[in-house]
Write a protein that holds these residues in place. Structure first.
Motif, short mmCIF file in Angstrom:
data_model
loop_
_atom_site.label_atom_id
_atom_site.label_comp_id
_atom_site.label_asym_id
_atom_site.label_seq_id
_atom_site.Cartn_x
_atom_site.Cartn_y
_atom_site.Cartn_z
N SER A 1 41.09 38.09 40.38
CA SER A 1 40.60 39.47 40.34
C SER A 1 39.10 39.53 40.60
O SER A 1 38.62 40.39 41.35
N LYS B 1 37.12 41.46 43.59
CA LYS B 1 36.02 42.40 43.31
C LYS B 1 34.75 42.00 44.07
O LYS B 1 33.99 42.86 44.52
N THR C 1 46.81 43.40 47.29
CA THR C 1 46.00 43.24 46.08
C THR C 1 44.58 43.80 46.27
O THR C 1 44.03 44.39 45.34
N ALA D 1 43.01 46.93 44.08
CA ALA D 1 41.70 46.91 43.43
C ALA D 1 40.79 48.01 43.96
O ALA D 1 40.03 48.63 43.21
N LEU E 1 44.01 44.06 38.36
CA LEU E 1 44.79 42.93 38.87
C LEU E 1 45.08 41.99 37.70
O LEU E 1 44.42 40.97 37.51
#
Length: 600
Positions: free
Chosen positions: A237, A241, A470, A474, A480
């Motif tokens: 995750s 990001k 994914t 996000a 996530l």
């Protein structure tokens, strides 16, 4: 008795790469590392001056080339030493130092791109006339100009450059976890002997003819990752990001567009790939049905999709034999190519066998001005023979581009990075199928070829779709979590493999063990590269010397002197269309039909 891996010191020298061809020792490395920091300081002195004159701009760029040459050597040596044994504290420290030096260098030169962008185009044109040596940088400067909408002020670029070490955090943490910390259980192999599951052994265990071995290896692998699912989800995750942060900082609509723009690839290429594979999923379902029939099982599980379906045919290949097979398979590429291949075999390019703490997987790497290097974790399988051909394809691509291009253009874009390697695999497979001794061997090889398609075109496209989904999740503000990631991954497996396969719950954790997910939006290029490679290999086999000439001189020697799409067009393949992907998928469907005719 449990079979233990050898320590690095126990591996014979003939099976280790000659890392001393980069530096004889750490002292030499440190000396050059210190010079890099001095050069970085000297380059900082050009800040605010790049538009003053043609001489100043040329002086800066030529010094930066020298720094890049040193930086490549320092970074590659430190990391390859670390990869030899990731548990060695000395080389962990060396790798950290190299990353720190690179971050300092990037920070020191971060002013340059915004400053070049501020020079009026007419002035740059005048510089070329005033100092013709500057023309070698013309394409590079044009590329910088194309990035103008995504380039920030000098101060902001420096600030972003200073985030590099932080940005590498998720990948570095995953690498340490995956290569040094995670341990897998001991299972019984086909002979009833206890063997510890390792990254290097896993693929061979999954090819086992004994179903209980495959099942135990599969469950042992994923149960180990599941114990750390929340930590691994947090790492993944954070990496996503990071991608979103940089894409927004550079004014891109999405992280996907940001990633693809580095190679000047339109996002439509990504979407077209996924759409084309979706349209051809029925061929995969037919292959799974055939696999179920051939294995004579009531249910086909995820641990059944790697084992050869010609069950009573064995093809074990020792490393020395693998080298000869690869040489024979690559004969269509001509005498010059084969001589470079032999040089790689004879001159310490390759680190062959797995040892305790060694980085998993395989890669080709190196630094400009020295020969390429290949890391393997060779097991005596046909799969690893193809890995040898694949990684030497990378290495010889780098060898040609380094010999032909200046350092500015020697490195090729990632979109074409997998083409030469996969073309080698396609040529090797054509050779093996053409020389199959009997019906059974031919069936085995066609099945193996189908597995290359499944694992490279279909599976990597599934990976690419997972990354796309994914990142979109996000970007839309969705967390996530381990549960969300696993659910998305499980559903993709259902879509790609269909009703003929029991999608075991354990496969939902596979996302947690894929190192390439920390190099976001990379894996789709395995699929596009595979499609291009099928087209190129077919062209080489059908047209001979002319196709080889165009392939080597227009593509392998090209580096990044042209955009990837144009380099491939020069070799006779147009990746701006869907045709190469469609053609590859048609070959897959035809191979399924051929195998059906060979299976009783």
């Amino acid at each position: 008795m449990i079979k233990q891996l050898k320590k690095r010191s126990e591996v014979k020298e003939e099976y280790k790469w000659k890392i001393e061809d980069l530096y004889e020792n750490i002292q030499q490395w440190q000396k050059e590392a210190d010079e890099i920091l001095s050069m970085a300081e000297e380059l900082k002195g050009y800040k605010g001056k790049l538009g003053e004159s043609a001489d100043t701009l040329y002086s800066y760029l030529s010094l930066r080339d020298k720094l890049n040459l040193f930086m490549e050597r320092v970074y590659v040596y430190a990391n390859q030493k670390f990869h030899e044994d990731t548990t060695n504290g000395i080389y962990q420290d060396l790798s950290d130092k190299a990353a720190s030096i690179m971050a300092k260098v990037n920070s020191a030169i971060s002013f340059a791109t915004p400053e070049i962008l501020e020079i009026p185009e007419q002035k740059i044109e005048a510089f070329y006339k005033e100092k013709t040596e500057l023309l070698q940088y013309q394409r590079m400067i044009q590329e910088i100009m194309k990035d103008k909408p995504h380039t920030l002020s000098s101060e902001m670029e420096e600030l972003l450059a200073q985030t590099a070490e932080l940005a590498d955090g998720p990948e570095n943490a995953f690498s340490m976890f995956n290569n040094a910390d995670i341990k897998f259980p001991v299972i019984e192999n086909e002979d009833g002997k206890e063997i510890e599951i390792t990254h290097g052994r896993y693929s061979k265990l999954m090819e086992s003819g004994k179903r209980s071995v495959r099942k135990d290896a599969f469950e042992g692998m994923y149960s180990s990752y599941k114990k750390f699912k929340n930590t691994l989800a947090s790492l993944y995750s954070t990496n996503v990001k990071k991608d979103i942060f940089y894409s927004r900082a550079r004014n891109y609509p999405s992280s996907l567009e940001c990633a693809l723009d580095g190679s000047r690839i339109p996002v439509e290429v990504y979407y077209n790939l996924i759409d084309a594979v979706h349209e051809n999923l029925p061929a995969m379902y037919k292959y799974m049905k055939l696999r179920k029939k051939a294995l004579k099982v009531d249910e086909l599980h995820m641990y059944d999709i790697y084992t050869p379906i010609v069950s009573d045919f064995k093809m074990e290949v020792a490393f020395e034999e693998a080298k000869q097979i690869v040489k024979e398979g690559l004969k269509p590429l001509g005498a010059e190519y084969l001589s470079i291949l032999q040089e790689g075999f004879d001159s310490g390019w390759i680190d062959v066998y797995e040892n305790e703490g060694k980085r998993s997987g395989a890669y080709s790497w190196g630094a400009y001005g020295t020969h390429p290097y290949v890391l393997l974790n060779f097991q005596n399988t046909l799969n690893n023979t193809f890995t040898l051909a694949h990684e030497m394809g990378h290495a010889i691509h780098s060898y040609y581009s380094d010999k032909t291009q200046p350092i500015t253009y020697a490195g090729y874009r990632i979109f074409v990075a997998e083409v030469a390697s996969t073309c080698n695999e396609a040529l090797l497979m054509a050779h093996l199928i053409a020389n199959a001794k009997d019906r059974k061997e031919k069936a085995y090889l066609i099945n193996y070829h189908l597995e290359q398609f499944r694992s490279t075109l279909y599976r990597q496209t599934m990976f690419a779709e997972f990354e796309m989904l994914t990142h979109q999740m996000a970007e839309e503000g969705q967390a996530l979590t381990a549960e969300n990631l696993s659910a998305a991954y499980y559903d993709l497996n259902k879509k790609y493999y269909g009703d003929e396969v029991v999608i075991d719950e354990d496969i939902a954790m596979e996302w947690a063990r894929i190192p390439h997910f920390y190099r976001s939006f990379y894996v789709y290029q395995y699929a596009t590269g595979y499609s291009a490679a099928i087209a190129l290999s077919k062209r080489i086999l059908e047209k001979g010397e002319l196709a080889v000439e165009e392939y080597i001189h227009n593509f392998l020697c090209g580096g990044s002197s042209k955009d990837p799409i144009d380099l491939l067009k020069g070799a006779g393949v147009d990746m701006s269309s869907k045709e190469p992907v469609k053609q590859a998928l048609m070959v897959f469907a035809d191979l399924v039909d051929q195998l059906e005719g060979l299976i009783d």
